[in-house]
Design a protein around this motif. Structure first.
Motif, PDB file in Angstrom:
ATOM      1  N   TYR A 157      50.544  30.835  24.005  1.00  0.00           N
ATOM      2  CA  TYR A 157      49.640  31.143  22.903  1.00  0.00           C
ATOM      3  C   TYR A 157      50.295  32.050  21.875  1.00  0.00           C
ATOM      4  O   TYR A 157      50.138  31.868  20.660  1.00  0.00           O
ATOM      5  N   TRP A 158      51.045  33.025  22.334  1.00  0.00           N
ATOM      6  CA  TRP A 158      51.638  33.977  21.396  1.00  0.00           C
ATOM      7  C   TRP A 158      52.834  33.385  20.655  1.00  0.00           C
ATOM      8  O   TRP A 158      53.111  33.763  19.521  1.00  0.00           O
ATOM      9  N   ILE A 159      53.551  32.483  21.297  1.00  0.00           N
ATOM     10  CA  ILE A 159      54.625  31.782  20.581  1.00  0.00           C
ATOM     11  C   ILE A 159      54.025  30.955  19.445  1.00  0.00           C
ATOM     12  O   ILE A 159      54.530  30.957  18.312  1.00  0.00           O
ATOM     13  N   VAL A 160      52.935  30.258  19.734  1.00  0.00           N
ATOM     14  CA  VAL A 160      52.264  29.463  18.696  1.00  0.00           C
ATOM     15  C   VAL A 160      51.698  30.374  17.607  1.00  0.00           C
ATOM     16  O   VAL A 160      51.716  30.032  16.418  1.00  0.00           O
ATOM     17  N   THR A 161      51.209  31.563  18.003  1.00  0.00           N
ATOM     18  CA  THR A 161      50.704  32.519  17.014  1.00  0.00           C
ATOM     19  C   THR A 161      51.795  32.942  16.048  1.00  0.00           C
ATOM     20  O   THR A 161      51.592  32.975  14.823  1.00  0.00           O
ATOM     21  N   LEU A 162      52.965  33.264  16.589  1.00  0.00           N
ATOM     22  CA  LEU A 162      54.090  33.676  15.744  1.00  0.00           C
ATOM     23  C   LEU A 162      54.495  32.548  14.802  1.00  0.00           C
ATOM     24  O   LEU A 162      54.723  32.772  13.602  1.00  0.00           O
ATOM     25  N   LEU A 163      54.588  31.343  15.330  1.00  0.00           N
ATOM     26  CA  LEU A 163      54.959  30.202  14.490  1.00  0.00           C
ATOM     27  C   LEU A 163      53.926  29.976  13.383  1.00  0.00           C
ATOM     28  O   LEU A 163      54.284  29.669  12.241  1.00  0.00           O
ATOM     29  N   GLN A 164      52.653  30.157  13.731  1.00  0.00           N
ATOM     30  CA  GLN A 164      51.601  29.971  12.721  1.00  0.00           C
ATOM     31  C   GLN A 164      51.663  31.054  11.638  1.00  0.00           C
ATOM     32  O   GLN A 164      51.392  30.775  10.462  1.00  0.00           O
ATOM     33  N   PHE A 165      51.990  32.261  12.028  1.00  0.00           N
ATOM     34  CA  PHE A 165      52.110  33.335  11.028  1.00  0.00           C
ATOM     35  C   PHE A 165      53.235  33.025  10.041  1.00  0.00           C
ATOM     36  O   PHE A 165      53.071  33.181   8.822  1.00  0.00           O
ATOM     37  N   LEU A 166      54.363  32.589  10.576  1.00  0.00           N
ATOM     38  CA  LEU A 166      55.470  32.196   9.695  1.00  0.00           C
ATOM     39  C   LEU A 166      55.074  31.006   8.832  1.00  0.00           C
ATOM     40  O   LEU A 166      55.455  30.918   7.657  1.00  0.00           O
ATOM     41  N   ASN A 167      54.285  30.108   9.402  1.00  0.00           N
ATOM     42  CA  ASN A 167      53.816  28.945   8.654  1.00  0.00           C
ATOM     43  C   ASN A 167      52.886  29.363   7.520  1.00  0.00           C
ATOM     44  O   ASN A 167      52.893  28.761   6.444  1.00  0.00           O
ATOM     45  N   LEU A 168      52.067  30.396   7.749  1.00  0.00           N
ATOM     46  CA  LEU A 168      51.171  30.883   6.700  1.00  0.00           C
ATOM     47  C   LEU A 168      51.968  31.425   5.520  1.00  0.00           C
ATOM     48  O   LEU A 168      51.611  31.198   4.352  1.00  0.00           O
ATOM     49  N   LEU A 169      53.058  32.128   5.809  1.00  0.00           N
ATOM     50  CA  LEU A 169      53.937  32.608   4.730  1.00  0.00           C
ATOM     51  C   LEU A 169      54.563  31.434   3.987  1.00  0.00           C
ATOM     52  O   LEU A 169      54.651  31.436   2.744  1.00  0.00           O
ATOM     53  N   TYR A 170      54.990  30.428   4.732  1.00  0.00           N
ATOM     54  CA  TYR A 170      55.564  29.220   4.128  1.00  0.00           C
ATOM     55  C   TYR A 170      54.547  28.536   3.228  1.00  0.00           C
ATOM     56  O   TYR A 170      54.877  28.102   2.114  1.00  0.00           O
ATOM     57  N   TYR A 171      53.307  28.456   3.697  1.00  0.00           N
ATOM     58  CA  TYR A 171      52.257  27.822   2.903  1.00  0.00           C
ATOM     59  C   TYR A 171      52.027  28.571   1.588  1.00  0.00           C
ATOM     60  O   TYR A 171      51.814  27.962   0.536  1.00  0.00           O
ATOM     61  N   GLY A 172      52.084  29.906   1.655  1.00  0.00           N
ATOM     62  CA  GLY A 172      51.928  30.688   0.434  1.00  0.00           C
ATOM     63  C   GLY A 172      52.993  30.339  -0.598  1.00  0.00           C
ATOM     64  O   GLY A 172      52.705  30.256  -1.803  1.00  0.00           O
ATOM     65  N   VAL A 173      54.225  30.130  -0.142  1.00  0.00           N
ATOM     66  CA  VAL A 173      55.306  29.740  -1.055  1.00  0.00           C
ATOM     67  C   VAL A 173      55.030  28.349  -1.634  1.00  0.00           C
ATOM     68  O   VAL A 173      55.226  28.101  -2.832  1.00  0.00           O
ATOM     69  N   CYS A 174      54.549  27.430  -0.772  1.00  0.00           N
ATOM     70  CA  CYS A 174      54.240  26.070  -1.231  1.00  0.00           C
ATOM     71  C   CYS A 174      53.189  26.079  -2.336  1.00  0.00           C
ATOM     72  O   CYS A 174      53.318  25.387  -3.354  1.00  0.00           O
ATOM     73  N   VAL A 175      52.137  26.870  -2.136  1.00  0.00           N
ATOM     74  CA  VAL A 175      51.060  26.949  -3.123  1.00  0.00           C
ATOM     75  C   VAL A 175      51.563  27.572  -4.415  1.00  0.00           C
ATOM     76  O   VAL A 175      51.190  27.141  -5.514  1.00  0.00           O
ATOM     77  N   ARG A 176      52.413  28.580  -4.281  1.00  0.00           N
ATOM     78  CA  ARG A 176      52.931  29.280  -5.476  1.00  0.00           C
ATOM     79  C   ARG A 176      53.673  28.336  -6.402  1.00  0.00           C
ATOM     80  O   ARG A 176      53.576  28.441  -7.632  1.00  0.00           O
ATOM     81  N   PHE A 177      54.398  27.382  -5.846  1.00  0.00           N
ATOM     82  CA  PHE A 177      55.225  26.515  -6.675  1.00  0.00           C
ATOM     83  C   PHE A 177      54.665  25.095  -6.803  1.00  0.00           C
ATOM     84  O   PHE A 177      55.350  24.215  -7.321  1.00  0.00           O
ATOM     85  N   TYR A 178      53.437  24.877  -6.329  1.00  0.00           N
ATOM     86  CA  TYR A 178      52.873  23.528  -6.392  1.00  0.00           C
ATOM     87  C   TYR A 178      52.465  23.169  -7.817  1.00  0.00           C
ATOM     88  O   TYR A 178      51.883  23.977  -8.546  1.00  0.00           O
TER      89      TYR A 178
END
Length: 590
Positions: free
Chosen positions: A541-562
């Motif tokens: 669960y915590w490995i998936v949590t960490l990956l999701q947190f990094l994914n949330l940061l990635y998503y923020g970058v995607c939205v910024r440049f969309y």
């Protein structure tokens, strides 16, 4: 009345008679029955595999996630057939029949004892299902996967097609449709994880699979019953062929200098008529290397002017067709951000369910026990409540501040869902620690079949948070794909939603497999054994949590440049809507 005027009046009257709200009962009834069939056997399938076919837990979990991944890949095939050849209505109908055959096969295998290994109990060593018994199961699952491949990408787009985009009054109903489509789907899933799962655990798997099979048959009858009222858009040819044509033409002209003015690029309303019913996509400045596919050479210009011929699409593409592929490229990063949310929710049907099986599932002080597969009822209830509050309260409230018809943008809606999903898996890890602490306190670490005296309601937060996350993320994703995809590729774009689910399921399988490999010890133990009391499920669960947190940061970058879909000019078709209606697409993400 003159013949031409009479024909125009008939066409307009026919157009008004087709589609609209009155088709929704047929479409929603199909979706409710279809989801009852799908979830009715999928929600508790981990129990069927482990207890009826005697397949080990980890192998059962990977089997289900692999099946989920395959079932979510097939929508690409279904979308291609719908967009290129037979349209959405016939794709849904034929796929439903395939699904029905798969369900019948699965029901028969659950009823006849020859299709299952002999029962076992106590300390007896259970015989795992043979290869041919597993083969019957896999064929049944494959048929249902193929059926799902035609239903999933087309139903949402087909339902939205019933509202005329060129009519501003009907356009706003499209976004309500997405919410209520998902609401109806949630109601059906709620019935599946309560009534159907209870029947499977307490009455028998024959009835447990048989009732969803009957529901699937009813869904076909319901959907076909509305045939005369549907607005059915004709297929506009293979979208994949057009994408390849643009890339080939751009490659052939890669050495040509770029034109100084985009207005010199090739456009042809006649060529694009079938794929731009509501207007053309305007030119954008990104991915300019593709624009070379629309550069008209002197030879092509002479051929067009003298012979008045439509140019070879493998050599010359229109701006509209180039913008189609640009739209899909721009959507890809946002699409990929949804994968890990699916990876997180995939654990509910596998390891979270096994957690529930070890806990006290009595409902308060009664003798009734909640079936483990019914724990997802809290996910469904949370999702339904969130959708209702979102549609009835949040949209009107936020509309006053944002000025958007849908309240908040689909990009913001997805971001909220991503964040809540991070919380769900984070909390799930701590709840597992609590469960194991109670097991240790009562000396039950080596007794996996003995109930741990901790209430199963401790799992409600993680299940409920996943439901809230899905209400934001999944509907936001559907809105995003439908709004930002080229109109001729909406089935294909909706298939991307299911492709993300497929990728998420496969990532879940990959993570579980890697944990098994790298956490294995010489004594054969690992983090995810059949005896969860001795495992380290919280680490997953915590490995998936960490990956999701990094994914949330990635998503923020995607939205910024969309970059949103370019201006799409729409020609109004109703008498009261005079002139062209412009659409920038910015409402989706402003």
């Amino acid at each position: 009345m003159e013949p031409d005027m009479e024909n125009n009046t008939n066409i307009k009257n026919n157009k008004k008679r087709l589609g609209g709200l009155r088709t929704m009962p047929f479409i929603f009834a199909n979706e409710v029955a279809e989801k009852l069939a799908v979830v009715g056997f999928a929600a508790n399938m981990i129990t069927y595999l482990t207890q009826q076919l005697h397949i080990p837990l980890a192998k059962s979990a990977t089997t289900l996630t692999n099946f989920s991944g395959t079932a979510s890949l097939t929508p690409l095939l279904g979308a291609f057939i719908a967009d290129a050849y037979i349209g959405r209505f016939w794709t849904i109908t034929i796929a439903s029949v395939l699904y029905q055959i798969g369900m019948i096969s699965l029901t028969i295998s659950a009823v006849l004892p020859h299709f299952r290994p002999p029962p076992c109990g106590g300390n007896q060593v259970c015989q795992e299902a043979t290869s041919w018994q597993l083969g019957v199961l896999y064929v049944s699952l494959l048929l249902t996967a193929l059926g799902a491949g035609g239903i999933r990408p087309c139903v949402v787009a087909f339902g939205a097609d019933q509202f005329d985009e060129s009519n501003p009054k009907e356009k706003t109903r499209t976004w309500n449709f997405f919410n209520w489509y998902y609401f109806c789907m949630g109601v059906s899933m709620l019935l599946a994880v309560t009534v159907i799962v209870y029947i499977q655990d307490n009455v028998g798997w024959g009835w447990g699979f048989g009732i969803p099979t009957i529901a699937m048959a009813m869904s076909i009858v319901s959907f076909v019953g509305g045939y005369g009222m549907y607005r059915r858009l004709e297929p506009a040819g293979s979208p994949f062929t057009r994408l390849v044509q643009v890339m080939v033409a751009a490659y052939k002209k890669r050495k040509l200098p770029m034109v100084s003015d985009p207005s010199f690029l090739y456009e042809n309303d006649e060529v694009d008529a079938a794929i731009s019913l509501f207007g053309k996509l305007g030119h954008t400045k990104n991915f300019r290397f593709l624009d070379k596919a629309a550069i008209v050479t002197e030879e092509e210009s002479t051929e067009i002017q003298k012979n008045n011929q439509i140019p070879n699409p493998w050599k010359l593409s229109t701006v509209h067709r180039i913008e189609e592929i640009k739209s899909l490229i721009r959507m890809s990063p946002v699409w990929s951000a949804g994968i890990l949310v699916i990876t997180a929710s995939a654990q509910q049907g596998t390891f979270s369910l096994q957690q529930a099986r070890t806990m006290d599932r009595h409902l308060f002080s009664t003798s009734f026990q909640i079936p483990p597969g019914s724990m997802s009822v809290f996910t469904m209830l949370a999702m339904l409540l969130t959708i209702t509050l979102y549609d009835r309260i949040l949209i009107p409230l936020t509309r006053r501040f944002t000025g958007l018809n849908r309240g908040i943008s689909f990009l913001h809606r997805m971001a909220i869902g991503f964040f809540i999903s991070v919380l769900a898996t984070l909390i799930a890890g701590f709840i597992e620690l609590k469960r194991k602490h109670v097991a240790a306190a009562h000396h039950l670490l080596d007794e996996p079949l003995t109930m741990v005296p901790i209430s199963v309601f401790w799992l409600v937060p993680q299940y409920a948070l996943h439901g809230v996350a899905e209400a934001f993320t999944s509907i936001g994703h559907l809105e995003f794909f439908y709004d930002q995809a080229p109109e001729s590729m909406r089935s294909t774009a909706t298939a991307l939603f299911w492709l993300a689910i497929s990728a998420g399921s496969y990532v879940s399988t990959l993570i579980v497999s890697m944990i098994h490999r790298f956490s294995a010890r010489p004594d054969g133990s690992n983090w995810l054994p059949d005896n969860l009391n001795r495992g380290k499920l919280e680490y997953l669960y915590w490995i998936v949590t960490l990956l999701q947190f990094l994914n949330l940061l990635y998503y923020g970058v995607c939205v910024r440049f969309y970059t949103f879909k370019p201006l799409q000019l729409k020609v109004a078709v109703n008498e009261e809507d005079v002139g062209d209606v412009g659409k920038s697409g910015k409402e989706g993400g402003a």
